[in-house]
Design a protein around this motif. Sequence first.
Motif, PDB file in Angstrom:
ATOM      1  N   ARG A 644       0.804  -1.216   0.000  1.00  0.00           N
ATOM      2  CA  ARG A 644       0.000   0.000   0.000  1.00  0.00           C
ATOM      3  C   ARG A 644       0.841   1.272   0.000  1.00  0.00           C
ATOM      4  NH1 ARG A 644      -3.770   3.407   2.323  1.00  0.00           N
ATOM      5  NH2 ARG A 644      -5.889   2.889   1.648  1.00  0.00           N
ATOM      6  N   THR A 645       1.796   1.295   0.925  1.00  0.00           N
ATOM      7  CA  THR A 645       2.612   2.502   1.063  1.00  0.00           C
ATOM      8  C   THR A 645       3.351   2.812  -0.225  1.00  0.00           C
ATOM      9  OG1 THR A 645       3.102   1.445   3.154  1.00  0.00           O
ATOM     10  CG2 THR A 645       4.008   3.642   2.790  1.00  0.00           C
ATOM     11  N   LYS A 646       3.992   1.721  -0.729  1.00  0.00           N
ATOM     12  CA  LYS A 646       4.825   1.948  -1.892  1.00  0.00           C
ATOM     13  C   LYS A 646       3.991   2.320  -3.117  1.00  0.00           C
ATOM     14  CE  LYS A 646       8.800   0.696   0.023  1.00  0.00           C
ATOM     15  NZ  LYS A 646       8.392  -0.214   1.057  1.00  0.00           N
ATOM     16  N   LEU A 647       2.868   1.631  -3.222  1.00  0.00           N
ATOM     17  CA  LEU A 647       2.014   1.914  -4.379  1.00  0.00           C
ATOM     18  C   LEU A 647       1.517   3.364  -4.304  1.00  0.00           C
ATOM     19  CD1 LEU A 647       0.826   0.771  -6.928  1.00  0.00           C
ATOM     20  CD2 LEU A 647      -1.162   0.015  -5.630  1.00  0.00           C
ATOM     21  N   LYS A 648       1.217   3.763  -3.094  1.00  0.00           N
ATOM     22  CA  LYS A 648       0.797   5.164  -2.935  1.00  0.00           C
ATOM     23  C   LYS A 648       1.901   6.107  -3.383  1.00  0.00           C
ATOM     24  CE  LYS A 648      -1.232   8.355   0.331  1.00  0.00           C
ATOM     25  NZ  LYS A 648      -1.435   8.713   1.745  1.00  0.00           N
ATOM     26  N   MET A 649       3.115   5.730  -3.012  1.00  0.00           N
ATOM     27  CA  MET A 649       4.249   6.533  -3.423  1.00  0.00           C
ATOM     28  C   MET A 649       4.289   6.671  -4.933  1.00  0.00           C
ATOM     29  SD  MET A 649       7.329   5.310  -0.969  1.00  0.00           S
ATOM     30  CE  MET A 649       8.630   5.908  -1.991  1.00  0.00           C
ATOM     31  N   VAL A 650       4.115   5.532  -5.588  1.00  0.00           N
ATOM     32  CA  VAL A 650       4.196   5.521  -7.043  1.00  0.00           C
ATOM     33  C   VAL A 650       3.110   6.427  -7.626  1.00  0.00           C
ATOM     34  CG1 VAL A 650       3.927   4.108  -9.102  1.00  0.00           C
ATOM     35  CG2 VAL A 650       5.243   3.252  -7.168  1.00  0.00           C
ATOM     36  N   LEU A 651       1.899   6.194  -7.156  1.00  0.00           N
ATOM     37  CA  LEU A 651       0.774   6.981  -7.704  1.00  0.00           C
ATOM     38  C   LEU A 651       0.998   8.471  -7.462  1.00  0.00           C
ATOM     39  CD1 LEU A 651      -2.086   4.606  -6.500  1.00  0.00           C
ATOM     40  CD2 LEU A 651      -1.316   4.938  -8.849  1.00  0.00           C
ATOM     41  N   THR A 652       1.397   8.741  -6.243  1.00  0.00           N
ATOM     42  CA  THR A 652       1.663  10.150  -5.917  1.00  0.00           C
ATOM     43  C   THR A 652       2.712  10.711  -6.855  1.00  0.00           C
ATOM     44  OG1 THR A 652       1.315   9.542  -3.613  1.00  0.00           O
ATOM     45  CG2 THR A 652       2.259  11.719  -4.054  1.00  0.00           C
TER      46      THR A 652
END
Lengths: 775, 124
Positions: A644-652
């Motif tokens: 979740r965290t990393k994917l959020k990073m990517v999307l952000t």
Amino acid sequence: MDFRNILLLVASVLDFVLAFFVFKNNRKRELNVAYALLATFSGLWSLGIALFRASTDYSSQLFWNQEFILAAGLIASSFLHFTFVFSDKEIRLKNWQRFLIYVPNVLVLIGVATAGVMIKGIRIRSWGNESVLGWGYAHYAFYFGAFWIWGTLNLVKKLLHATGIFKNQLIYILAGLSVSIFFGVTFNLLLILFGDYRWIWLGPYASFIFLLITTYTIVRYRLMDIRVVAKRFFVYIGLAIWVYVSFYVVAWIMEKFFGGLSSASGYMAGAILAPAFVLLFNSTNRVLHSVANKYFFVSLYNYQETIAKLTDKLTSSIDLGKIVNLIVGTVKDVMKLDRAGILLISRGDGAMKCKIAKVIGFEESDGKCLVRDNFLVSYLEKTQKPLVRDEIQMLGKRSSGERDRGQLAELSQNMKKIDASLCLPMVISNRLVGIIVLGDKISGDAYTSDDLDLLNTLSKQASIAVENARLYKEVRDFNKTLGRTVNEQTKEIREQKEQVEKLLAKETKAHALEKRANAELRKLDESKTDFMLITQHHLRTPLSTNAGIIDLMISGAYGKPTKKMKEAMVKLQDSNAKGIGVINELLDVSSYQIGKEAIRLDEKIDFSALMEETLKDLRTEAKKKNIYLKYDVEGKIPKIPADRTKLKMVLTNVIDNCIKYTTKGGVVVTAKADKDNLMIAVADTGIGMSDDVKEGLFKRTFNRGEEAQKMFALGKGLGLFLSGKIIEGHHGKIWAESRGVGKGSVFYVELPLKQEAARGRTAAAKRDAPESGQA
Amino acid sequence: MKPIVLFIEDDPEQVVLYKTKFEMEGFKVFFADNGTDGVAMAKEKKPGLIFLDVLLPHENGLDILKKLKKDELARGIPTVLFTNLSNKNTRDEGLRHGAVDFFVKTDITLKELVAWAKKNAKKA
């Protein structure tokens, strides 16, 4: 009694003794019986003559005269009898033959008994008694002369065909006989015939001579095998004489010094002398025995010693060569043979092979011819007894088959050809392991029964020794062969083993290297960690201090700020925050690269919720720039496995990127899920990208694209690289498209719905495109 | 009575910063620059909250944390790891050993820090 009479009496006694021993030795054998009779009658004859000469009255004289005439007749008969049966073979006369030999004596008896037929009268002369013979005496003389001649001729005939020991015996007997006959016939027959009685006393001496010669023959040539008995007799007589002498000596001592046998001192002395006597007796006994052994069994005595020594040596050696040499050499030397040899028999594959192991005096080829037809071997194996060439004829007569006889005859010829006179079998558990072949004795003597007994014992010992040596050699050879075979067989294994060992060594080395590498990596890791820690601290600390101070300044801790100051301070804050952000990202990348932050794919997340969250953060910025930010969902989106965290990073990162490079228009995010993947598209109406920018977008270099560089001093190039890595970690794909500069861009993110299948795809992709941020 | 906070921190600039801010907000601030003093002060002053830095010159903040939690008097005081180290291990270890929270200095503003302290400090 004059000495001649005494001698005659002694002679008669000895004759009786001889008769006794011969008869005792083997009363079944006709030869012994005949000889015993001969000796007995000789004894009677001597006795008769002695007593005739000694008698004083007429009736005794007559009686003894009659007696000795009868005895002489019987001598002639028994002599004839003897000559018929004397042989190395067993001869038995038929009863009618015996009858014919002895029946004339009946006539003699009648003649003797009838007055006037044999003896007319007895005259007494100055020198002794004389008998006056009647008409019958001439007939008697003639008859028994004929017997004597016949008998002698028998012996001569036998002598011509005789060989070996038998021959020797015959020679001696004939010699003795000739002398006796000469004496006897001359003095007791012819002279009497011519009326001269003076020399009749000489006749018995002839018998005495005959006796002596016979005794010698017994001793030397084992005549009738009565050596043992004779020896014992000798010892007994010797001991008897000794006791007799001792007794008289003791008695004399008693008389002389102790006043008689029955006195008190005599008893005491006796008590002392008795034990002494016993001791002396024992030693005398031993002495007599050894003397008797020496003279009766002289050769035997030596043999025994030597062969006992030989046996010792044999049993202590296992060298086949040595053993064989020892046997042949010793036997040849000790028994004084002209030649000796050993054949060894080996069995291999059912066939029997004879090998000449050692010969002295024989030719090598001799042995071969002996065993050529295997008859000897099988014969010896069957009988397991020594085979004397001289006896083969007799064996042949005894054996059943025609073929056997023929083969025996042939064997005998073969043996004669090579001058072998004795074949000794060497047997182990009924198996023939070898043959000892012996030639003749150098002396020409025959093999005696004792010789054969000894050789038998020796051959048994030799067999054992040879067999042991052979087995030992076999085992040793087998061991060698086995060793070689094992070596050969295991060569491969050994080679493999060596290889494995080498590999293991390499592996161990490799392992050690690996371990060391690992240790170094870990150290490196640790130092990286330390670096990380220190970096984090040192990079962040000033920034955090800045942030703090600025905060205080803004909140008026250092005095109330002016509006312009506040504005500046806010800018300062932002700038500081950016610095912190960059550092954070930098640290993240580093730590990600080190692998500390792994992507966790065990949870399934609600994508839309995540999206909303992400967009919420970014809407402010979009609003500031007056561009729209939309999110469109097509259909339903299932939960996807993601960090979740990393994917959020990517999307952000991606969306932020798009916002950054768009000045007008906006960003539209779409999400759609199909069977395998979730497809996310972020489209902007921004500056777009040229092709080479597109190429290097996800590469490690901080490639922000030329256009972007133009616009912003600070960039988020780093972010895209990291995003690429994160999506790669999700086994997904991320790439960008643009229709060109100024024509906007679209960023695509494809995430798998199921991780298993995706892993394969990622691996394949990695194989095809080695170093590319673009999945 | 004013709530008391204890900072175990070696950077003097930071100390000034926090002291200024917290005193502005009505706290009584004590600080120590090493573990031993820190523990002693915790026992003596009985703060309602301890901010513990992890990277101290000769000591590891985690060790100090352990010491604090071993001490009968100090263990009840809520202790926060307050640092620039952002790695997960430190955070987890800290929480495992009894820290109530973990803040990265660069990621939290003074304002937020004060707000949190007001909420969580143990009343004396």
